[in-house]
Design an enzyme around this catalytic site. Structure first.
Site, PDB file in Angstrom:
ATOM      1  N   ASN A  87       0.788  -1.239  -0.007  1.00 45.23           N
ATOM      2  CA  ASN A  87      -0.035   0.093   0.146  1.00 45.23           C
ATOM      3  C   ASN A  87       0.960   1.227   0.027  1.00 45.23           C
ATOM      4  O   ASN A  87       1.982   1.215   0.596  1.00 45.23           O
ATOM      5  CB  ASN A  87      -1.070  -0.032   1.122  1.00 45.23           C
ATOM      6  CG  ASN A  87      -1.917  -1.063   1.075  1.00 45.23           C
ATOM      7  OD1 ASN A  87      -2.300  -1.883   0.391  1.00 45.23           O
ATOM      8  ND2 ASN A  87      -2.302  -1.608   2.548  1.00 45.23           N
ATOM      9  N   VAL A  88       0.193   2.466  -0.672  1.00 47.73           N
ATOM     10  CA  VAL A  88       1.224   3.562  -0.666  1.00 47.73           C
ATOM     11  C   VAL A  88       0.225   4.917   0.216  1.00 47.73           C
ATOM     12  O   VAL A  88       0.406   5.768   0.007  1.00 47.73           O
ATOM     13  CB  VAL A  88       1.089   4.111  -2.042  1.00 47.73           C
ATOM     14  CG1 VAL A  88       1.956   2.906  -2.864  1.00 47.73           C
ATOM     15  CG2 VAL A  88      -0.361   4.315  -2.634  1.00 47.73           C
TER      16      VAL A  88
ATOM     17  N   HIS B 256       5.926  -0.448  -2.539  1.00 47.11           N
ATOM     18  CA  HIS B 256       5.675   0.225  -3.779  1.00 47.11           C
ATOM     19  C   HIS B 256       5.718   2.024  -3.387  1.00 47.11           C
ATOM     20  O   HIS B 256       5.180   2.872  -4.159  1.00 47.11           O
ATOM     21  CB  HIS B 256       4.240   0.096  -4.423  1.00 47.11           C
ATOM     22  CG  HIS B 256       4.156  -1.143  -4.919  1.00 47.11           C
ATOM     23  ND1 HIS B 256       3.043  -2.108  -4.726  1.00 47.11           N
ATOM     24  CD2 HIS B 256       5.071  -2.115  -5.499  1.00 47.11           C
ATOM     25  CE1 HIS B 256       3.311  -3.522  -5.131  1.00 47.11           C
ATOM     26  NE2 HIS B 256       4.555  -3.309  -5.616  1.00 47.11           N
TER      27      HIS B 256
ATOM     28  N   CYS C 181      16.000  22.370  -9.217  1.00 45.34           N
ATOM     29  CA  CYS C 181      16.579  22.431 -10.586  1.00 45.34           C
ATOM     30  C   CYS C 181      15.491  22.458 -11.591  1.00 45.34           C
ATOM     31  O   CYS C 181      15.940  22.672 -12.824  1.00 45.34           O
ATOM     32  CB  CYS C 181      17.340  21.170 -10.656  1.00 45.34           C
ATOM     33  SG  CYS C 181      16.009  19.512 -10.911  1.00 45.34           S
TER      34      CYS C 181
ATOM     35  N   SER D 200      -4.398  -9.197   0.918  1.00 42.53           N
ATOM     36  CA  SER D 200      -3.709  -9.025  -0.423  1.00 42.53           C
ATOM     37  C   SER D 200      -4.340 -10.457  -1.329  1.00 42.53           C
ATOM     38  O   SER D 200      -4.491 -11.524  -0.717  1.00 42.53           O
ATOM     39  CB  SER D 200      -2.342  -9.125  -0.411  1.00 42.53           C
ATOM     40  OG  SER D 200      -1.787  -9.335  -1.849  1.00 42.53           O
TER      41      SER D 200
ATOM     42  N   GLY E  74     -11.931 -13.333  -0.315  1.00 42.89           N
ATOM     43  CA  GLY E  74     -12.124 -14.059  -1.472  1.00 42.89           C
ATOM     44  C   GLY E  74     -10.754 -14.734  -1.868  1.00 42.89           C
ATOM     45  O   GLY E  74      -9.810 -14.668  -1.132  1.00 42.89           O
TER      46      GLY E  74
END
Length: 288
Positions: free
Chosen positions: A123-124, A140, A202, A240, A264
């Site tokens: 997860n993020v 991730h 930059c 997951s 599931g």
């Protein structure tokens, strides 16, 4: 020390309450573990109100035809970046406000007790960090960080929000629906006048510190996680469907017992020591 939080079940697939026999089985599994390796996916965050992609009927893929941005598209197209950042700007206040649920807090407490050796999350959303987990790898990346593709300078996503607001003082758009990465749905007409800041050091391109679809996780990070897995004696997968299965396959090769807690089927049900079809936030607090 787990504080009870009311789950948000809008994006959680329907399932039966935990079976007492399954609770006993998971209790035995966790009790036997001395150095538990935990891997979490989107299903652990759905109870915090963040939808996942793949759940049948209520996942983003089944409800819409929208797909996450591809890495190559973000890199090569200024208009794609403008569209991405406009939607992300609108979605950020809601996405960043999500809080850890009971499952995140349980895993934090297991770490404090010395039970959890390492946690890797797909997860993020930063919810494990908000819960207080420290022995952790964000496989991730994390939406709460942004970096420059040219010079590598990092800033907080919350700081970038202020730059967006300064550049777009009169720009407004209403969002419809939020995705697991904070993306929202906007029309091309809504985003055409949105201004995107460059790196203040930059002038380079700013990108969320996450692995977009079509990109790969760094070899260094993957090797680090494999080292933590090698030090572990069992593996728990929570929330997951195991589309990213390299670590579970490595655990199988090492003959580690593997428990999968997911509503599931998953890709790896056939070789799991234990497969449990319950909500993470409902079952994990029952384990002592």
């Amino acid at each position: 020390s787990v504080s009870r939080t009311s789950p948000n079940l809008a994006f959680v697939p329907a399932c039966l309450p935990p079976d007492p026999v399954e609770v006993e089985e998971l209790q035995r599994f966790v009790s036997n573990a001395k150095r538990l390796f935990v891997m979490t996916g989107a299903g652990i965050s759905t109870e915090s109100g963040i939808p996942d992609y793949r759940s049948e009927g209520i996942g983003l893929y089944s409800r819409t035809d929208r797909r996450p941005i591809q890495h190559a598209e973000f890199i090569r197209s200024a208009s794609a970046r403008q569209r991405y950042w406009a939607r992300n700007f609108v979605g950020w206040p809601q996405f960043s406000s999500h809080q850890p649920n009971t499952a995140h807090l349980v895993l934090r407490d297991w770490e404090k007790l010395g039970k959890l050796h390492w946690l890797v999350t797909q997860n993020v959303d930063a919810l494990h960090t908000k819960a207080g987990s420290q022995r952790m790898t964000e496989l991730h990346g994390c939406m709460h960080r942004v970096f420059c593709l040219a010079c590598g300078n990092q800033i907080l996503r919350s700081e970038l929000q202020k730059h967006f607001e300064a550049l777009n003082p009169t720009w407004k758009a209403e969002a419809f629906g939020v995705a697991p990465d904070g993306d929202v749905f906007l029309t091309d007409e809504q985003v055409c006048n949105f201004q995107v800041p460059a790196c203040h050091r930059c002038g380079g391109i700013l990108k969320p510190d996450v692995t977009f679809f079509g990109d790969t996780v760094s070899r260094e990070k993957v090797n680090f996680v494999h080292q933590r897995l090698a030090e572990s004696d069992s593996m728990l997968v929570a929330g997951s469907s195991m589309q990213v299965s390299r670590f579970a396959l490595a655990a199988q090769e090492k003959k580690l017992p593997i428990a999968i807690l997911n509503i599931g089927p998953t890709r790896l049900d056939h070789f799991a020591t234990l497969k449990l079809n319950s909500r993470c936030g409902e079952l994990l607090p029952l384990i002592v």
